[in-house]
Each structure stands twice: as C-alpha cells, then as structure tokens.
Design an enzyme around this catalytic site. Structure first.
Site, PDB file in Angstrom:
ATOM      1  N   ASP A   4      34.989  56.745  57.201  1.00 22.35           N
ATOM      2  CA  ASP A   4      34.419  57.486  56.080  1.00 22.35           C
ATOM      3  C   ASP A   4      34.112  58.926  56.482  1.00 22.35           C
ATOM      4  O   ASP A   4      34.005  59.256  57.678  1.00 22.35           O
ATOM      5  CB  ASP A   4      33.128  56.772  55.638  1.00 22.35           C
ATOM      6  CG  ASP A   4      32.824  56.951  54.159  1.00 22.35           C
ATOM      7  OD1 ASP A   4      33.357  57.891  53.541  1.00 22.35           O
ATOM      8  OD2 ASP A   4      32.025  56.159  53.633  1.00 22.35           O
ATOM      9  N   ASP A  44      34.621  55.884  44.669  1.00 20.75           N
ATOM     10  CA  ASP A  44      33.415  55.043  44.695  1.00 20.75           C
ATOM     11  C   ASP A  44      33.149  54.431  43.330  1.00 20.75           C
ATOM     12  O   ASP A  44      32.333  53.530  43.197  1.00 20.75           O
ATOM     13  CB  ASP A  44      32.187  55.883  45.103  1.00 20.75           C
ATOM     14  CG  ASP A  44      32.070  55.993  46.616  1.00 20.75           C
ATOM     15  OD1 ASP A  44      32.749  55.224  47.324  1.00 20.75           O
ATOM     16  OD2 ASP A  44      31.301  56.851  47.090  1.00 20.75           O
TER      17      ASP A  44
HETATM   18  C1  GLA Z   1      30.525  56.232  50.948  1.00 20.04           C
HETATM   19  C2  GLA Z   1      31.687  55.301  50.659  1.00 20.04           C
HETATM   20  C3  GLA Z   1      31.163  53.987  50.132  1.00 20.04           C
HETATM   21  C4  GLA Z   1      30.220  53.386  51.149  1.00 20.04           C
HETATM   22  C5  GLA Z   1      29.097  54.361  51.464  1.00 20.04           C
HETATM   23  C6  GLA Z   1      28.234  53.860  52.583  1.00 20.04           C
HETATM   24  O1  GLA Z   1      29.889  56.610  49.786  1.00 20.04           O
HETATM   25  O2  GLA Z   1      32.570  55.884  49.760  1.00 20.04           O
HETATM   26  O3  GLA Z   1      32.208  53.090  49.860  1.00 20.04           O
HETATM   27  O4  GLA Z   1      30.921  53.048  52.307  1.00 20.04           O
HETATM   28  O5  GLA Z   1      29.612  55.621  51.847  1.00 20.04           O
HETATM   29  O6  GLA Z   1      27.205  54.731  52.879  1.00 20.04           O
END
Ligand code: GLA
Length: 714
Positions: A453, A521
């Site tokens: 990420d 997301d």
């Molecule tokens: C980001 C990702 C999510 C999740 C969060 C965790 O927003 O896109 O899918 O993994 O971080 O903090």
C-alpha cells in the site's frame, strides 16, 4: 515481412505493428517528423507521403509549427516541446543533427547530436508482430566533460496524429474512492494538460489518453491511444493547433521539475506505449488488454486466487482469535488466499502509529504471526499480509530513530497526511532498509502474498544530494521499482497486490511489478460498476481486484442484494471482504455457492477476451478459443410494464450453438448476436446474473429458428 523497413535515400522508416504502422522521416533540416500513424502502409506507399506538400506559409505565419516526433525546443517551433534543456551558458535552443540509426528485428534507434553543445539524443522504438503497440523512450547523454546540462522536459514520446477537425479526447479523472471516471469531449484547441504532481500516479488522473476520429463508439471507429509506464509525477500534453495538427506527448515529471545531467551521464525516460486500432473503444481496450497480458504483467497465465481481505470486517480491531475465526469461515466458503490487512504490527491500533515498525504487535499476536499463518495454511489457503513500506508515522520507533529519513525540508513544516510521512526512498540507505526489512519479513514468515500500500502523496520534495537537481521525484520511483524487482527475484513465489488508498498508483510501471491492483477503496457495488468500466478501458480484468463486501455499504450506506454485489466483484480477480463472522448460515451458504460458480468460470473472465455491452450494464468474456462465454449483466432499476430486454452478444460463431450451463437451454449463435441472450433476471431492483455458455458445435441450419425477426414475432 520485416517489422521495420527503411528507405535510406529518403531518410524514412516504417514501423509495422499488427495491422497498423508508424512512419518516421528525417527532413533536410534534420527534424524528425511523424509522417503517418494509422492503417499499415508498405515502404513504397509510405515514401509517397513525402510528395504531400508541407503547409504553405501565409504572410507572417511560419509553417514550422513544431509538431514533431522529436519535439526539441528551439528556433521557430512554438508548440509543446517534448525535449527542453538549458545549457550552462543559458541557451535553451536545441539544434539537433541526425547522426544515424540502428535497426534490429523489433527495434529502431535514431541518433542525434546537438550541432554545438555536448548533448546526444536517441529516440528508441520497438514493435512486435503480435500487437499494434509501439513502445518508445528517449535516451539523453551528456557527451562533454565540463558543466552539467539542465533537462527541463524529456517526454518519452510525442505521437503525431494525422490532421483532422473532429477528434475527441478520452481520459480518466477521479478522486479517492471514485477513480476511473471517463471524460470524453471534443479535443480543445490549444493544449490540454493531464498529469500528476503528487509524486505518484494519483487517483485524479491516469497516465493514458485516447483520441478517436470523432465518431467512435464501443464497436466502430478509429482510436489512437498512448500510455506512460511511470508511477511518479507525469504529464500528458495533447496539442491541437489552429491548423488541426495534433500531437500527444507523454513524459515523466511535472513542471517545474528539472534534472541536472552531469558530464558522461545519461538519462533514460520511461516507456510510452502507443496504439492505433480500428473497431471502436472496445477493440482498443482489447488490444491494450492483450498487450498488457503479453508484455507487461508477470505470470499472465496464472489464475488469480479467490482472496479474503479482513479490512472492512475488522479495520484496526485486529486479534489473533478474530482473524482465525474469519479464516475458518473463509476456507469453508472456498476462499484460497486469506489476507490480514492493516493493524498487525508495531503499535498500530489506529492510523496514528506504527508505520515503519514491521514486527508483529505482541499484544495482538503474542507468538508473532506464525500461529495465524500456520492456521491459514492448515486450512489449505495461502497467506497474504498488508504492508505500507514507503511510510512512517511520527509515532513509530523508526521515526524516533531516524527523523531524517523522511522527505522534508529544513525550514518547512512536515506535512502529515493520514498521520504519516513518506520515507525518502531516493536515498540509497533508506531504500536498502526498506528492501531488507520486507525481505526479512518474508524470510521469517511463510508469506505468499503482499498487499503493498501507499497511502499518501509526496510533499516538501527537495533537491537530490544538496544540488539544484529535482531528481528526488524520479529516484524515488526508480528505487521503488528496484526494491520490488529485487524482492520478486529473491522470492519468486511471492505475489503482490498494488494498492494506493485504492487506485492511486495504477499504471504500466506498477503493473509490470505486481500481480493485481486494488482499484478503489469504494466497495459500493453500484459505484463500482462505473469505476470498473473506466478501469477496463486500458487494463485487463485479471489485474482488477474486486471484493464482495457488506450491505449496507460502509462508505455509501446503500443496500444491495448479495448476488448483485457478487456479480460486480466477479468481473475481475474476486475477493471477499464481508464480515464473515456476522454472516448468517444462509449468507455463508450462498457465498459458498457463488464462489464455486466463479471458480468454474474464472478462467474465461481472467484469461478471455472482454466485450463491454452497454454503458457498464453488462460484460461478456469469451474464451480465446471461443468455446466458452461468460456474461455478467446488471439491471439497476426497472419501470413497470417494461420487459427486460435480451442482451445481444458479440463475436460468436453465428453457425454454432451455445448451451447455457445452468439450464441446459441451447441458443443459436446467430440469434444471440442479433436478438440477444434472454437474461431471466430475478425480480426487483439491482437484479443481476452470471450466465455461462458453452459452444456445442454447429446447429443444423433451420431458417425459421435462426431468423431473429421470425423469433421476435413469436
Ligand atoms: C488503504 C487501503 C485499504 C486498507 C487501508 C488500511 O486505505 O486502500 O484497502 O488497506 O489502507 O489502512
């Protein structure tokens, strides 16, 4: 026939890429022209393009409009210059002289040198027989021994389109949780600039653009497209002159970023890929999908596993016991890869702490990750783990030990976004620490899959090595690529999901180093249809991670039926994000049935050819050999008194029969192509279906049945 041909006397080259070609010509003035991009021409035909007169000068107007394949700034060239420099004495004009070329089977390099200053430029092209794609980049070399030369713009490619009056430009815009929204409009006169100055690809725009002939639809029309394989700052300039001459220039970097090229040094730009296709936006997307599968992504022939991600179920409230319960239930419904998301390490109980401390939180995992890992593996699933290696929180042991490791400036605030700072990956020692730390994590734990990420853009970017070179932005990306490449080489069984608060870093550069993308997301199935539709313009379904999550949706509070949510997520690499601990037995049972169904067709969805049917209402996937078809169809609402329309399919054999696997009903290919597939959707709002058809051979000709007009009268 060779892919690259050359007419020496005319200083002309033809690059032939599956049914299309790109023609280059060096004029007497040594300027490099893009003479033709479009349907294939032979060398002999291409030479006749030289007989077309250049635009005639009108009174005070100079015909040299600067629309060039190598758009070097200087002279009376006032358009967008893809190559801009500043020599040590302040001179900005480039006067490049053509010095030669090198041709191999698939590639061409044209070389130029400045007539006075020590600068050499190479334009690189690559074509392949299996794709209309032309790959390009520039190499710029300081051939002197004295002072550095400042490179203020170095586009990877400037694509020249034939002059037309009716072009339209299509590109994606968006924001967090609403990525990939398509914008299609008449190409404006002047310059249209797309890009990112966030140090990452960004949610707000994606580094590609399509230009169509003004009439293209999903099925018809000519489409020019170009993309940039880069995950940092980028800029696309689409230029339309009053003369209707058009160029499309793509490059890394965003004004006012510049690079200092030291004597002896060389700058190689990222690759830009361009394609000319006919057959509308659908055919263009399919050509991009084919190219990306054949030449960009690792392991294109592997099936992506059904994933469970615990993020929406638990968020930061992570415990060994709860994860084990989720894993039990995930395995029971057919999940193949269980992923523990954020909240497992350091003091990470919310988003204010812990990033950088990549050891398990001992209150949550007293014996480390091993018990969960063994449990997951014992259930027959692979184990995946969330990491965000490029970041640190001010409240972390890493930051306390190395406050100088972040990207920051001495007399400026340290901007926090999501309570975190960005590690300065441009520094070799920091990049090496990141690589070694993740490598260690992988060596100590039998991790099969990482969700990598990156949850914030760069700020306070300063010069590299105390000079006035802005190379930090690009060194950051180059070192990130090097880390990923090395980790993949050292752990060949590792698979990686690319995430950046959802789809903030999706591009050909990351796709070359990761196996799938968490594209947003936003898990609301209705919103997702649009986001996935936009994603599919360039990127193939097998790279598109999509989860079934709870209803009402946590982001939008919209309620949708489980089957609808499932069918939306089944359009790519399926994931489950529902809180399985809160599901009833009936819901778990239905999820199990649906997952089994997905597994029986995913080879067609992930490896087949994709046809978008209608504006995000339906998608068809056809197996490469045409023997299987999968259709996902969505009906968001209905009006009383209107029957559901049948859905005409694409690219079937009109002579063949197709049997619906679930019902055994047989259809004539010709009827499916014209009248369409009856969807038999369930009653109510947000109705959806997944239909699997198998080709059953030639159905004996029967005039009456095969005639769709006859069928419609029944
Ligand atoms: C980001 C990702 C999510 C999740 C969060 C965790 O927003 O896109 O899918 O993994 O971080 O903090």
């Amino acid at each position: 026939m060779p892919l690259i041909t050359h007419a020496r006397d005319h200083r002309l080259w033809v690059l032939t890429a599956a049914e299309s070609c790109y023609v280059l010509h060096v004029g007497d003035d040594d300027l490099l022209h893009g003479l033709h991009w479009g349907p294939a021409l032979t060398l002999e035909q291409a030479i006749t393009l030289l007989d077309y007169p250049p635009p005639r000068p009108r009174s005070c107007e100079d015909p040299r409009d600067g629309i060039l394949d190598l758009g070097a700034a200087g002279g009376a060239r006032y358009g967008h210059a893809g190559l801009q420099v500043r020599f040590p004495d302040g001179t900005r004009d480039l006067e490049l002289r053509f010095t030669g070329h090198q041709i191999s089977d698939e590639s061409l390099i044209l070389t130029f040198e400045d007539s006075h200053y020590p600068l050499a430029v190479e334009t690189h092209y690559r074509v392949r027989a299996d794709s209309p794609a032309v790959e390009r980049h520039l190499t710029i070399r300081h051939t002197g021994t004295d002072l550095p030369i400042r490179i203020t713009r170095a586009d990877s490619a400037t694509w020249i389109l034939p002059a037309r009056t009716d072009y339209r430009l299509s590109h994606n815009y968006g924001q967090w949780a609403a990525e990939n929204q398509i914008q299609r409009s008449v190409l404006a006169f002047g310059a249209t600039v797309l890009g990112s100055n966030r140090g990452m690809t960004s949610h707000h725009a994606n580094p590609w653009a399509l230009i169509d002939d003004g009439s293209a639809s999903e099925e018809h029309g000519a489409v020019y497209g170009a993309a940039l394989a880069w995950s940092g700052n980028w800029q696309i300039v689409v230029q339309r002159l009053p003369s209707d001459r058009v160029s499309l220039s793509l490059g890394a970097g965003h004004a006012p970023e510049s690079r200092l090229l030291e004597p002896g040094d060389e700058l190689t730009t990222p690759v830009s890929v361009g394609m000319y296709t006919e057959g509308g936006f659908g055919a263009a997307s399919r050509a991009w999908h084919d190219y990306i599968r054949a030449h960009v992504i690792p392991h294109p022939d592997e099936l992506r596993p059904v994933l469970y991600n615990s993020w929406e179920a638990t968020e930061f409230d992570v415990s060994l016991k709860a994860q084990m319960t989720l894993a039990d239930r995930a395995a029971a419904i057919g999940v193949e890869l269980f992923l523990l998301d954020d909240g497992w390490f350091g003091r990470r109980i919310d988003d204010t702490a812990g990033l950088g401390d990549w050891t398990p939180n001992l209150e949550r995992f007293p014996d480390g990750l091993a018990p969960l890992l063994e449990h997951v593996h014992g259930l027959g699933m692979k184990f995946g783990l969330w990491v965000e290696p490029e970041m640190t929180n001010p409240n972390s042991d890493l930051y306390r030990a190395h406050p100088d490791w972040i990207i920051a400036r001495p007399h400026r605030d340290r901007t926090r976004i999501r309570e975190q700072y960005v590690l300065n990956l441009a520094r070799r020692d920091v990049a090496e620490w990141v690589r070694a730390t993740i490598d260690n994590l992988l060596r100590e734990n039998a991790i099969d899959f990482l969700k990598w990420d990156m949850n914030r853009p760069l700020t306070e970017v300063g010069p590299l090595d105390g000079s006035t070179d802005d190379g930090l932005w690009s060194a950051y990306v180059e070192n990130l690529y090097a880390i990923l490449d090395r980790l993949r080489a050292d752990h060949p069984a590792l698979r990686i999901e690319c995430c950046s608060s959802g789809g903030g870093r999706v591009d050909l550069g990351m796709l070359a180093r990761t196996d799938q993308v968490w594209i947003s997301d936003n898990t609301d199935a209705v919103d997702r249809l649009t986001i996935q539709h936009g994603y599919s313009q360039l990127y193939p379904a097998q790279t598109m991670g999509a989860w079934v999550t709870g209803s009402p949706n946590p982001w939008t509070a919209r309620s949708t039926p489980l089957d609808f949510r499932f069918h939306v997520a089944a359009a790519g690499a399926l994931g489950i994000g529902v809180d399985l601990a809160a599901c009833s037995d009936a819901e778990l049972g239905r999820l199990g049935e649906l997952i089994a169904r997905y597994k029986s067709v995913r080879h067609v969805i992930q490896h087949g050819v994709q046809y978008r049917l209608g504006e995000s209402n339906a998608v068809q996937y056809s197996a490469l050999d045409g023997t299987e078809i999968v259709v996902l169809a969505f009906q968001q609402s209905r009006s009383f008194g209107r029957a559901d329309a049948a859905l005409p399919l694409r690219a079937l054999d009109p002579q063949a029969g197709y049997r619906q696997v679930s019902t055994g009903r047989e259809h004539h290919g010709a009827v499916l192509l014209t009248r369409g597939l009856p969807l038999d959707l369930p009653a109510g709002e947000q109705a959806s279906t997944l239909i699997h058809l198998r080709r059953v051979g030639i159905i004996p000709p029967n005039e009456e049945e095969a005639n769709p007009w006859h069928a419609s009268a029944q």
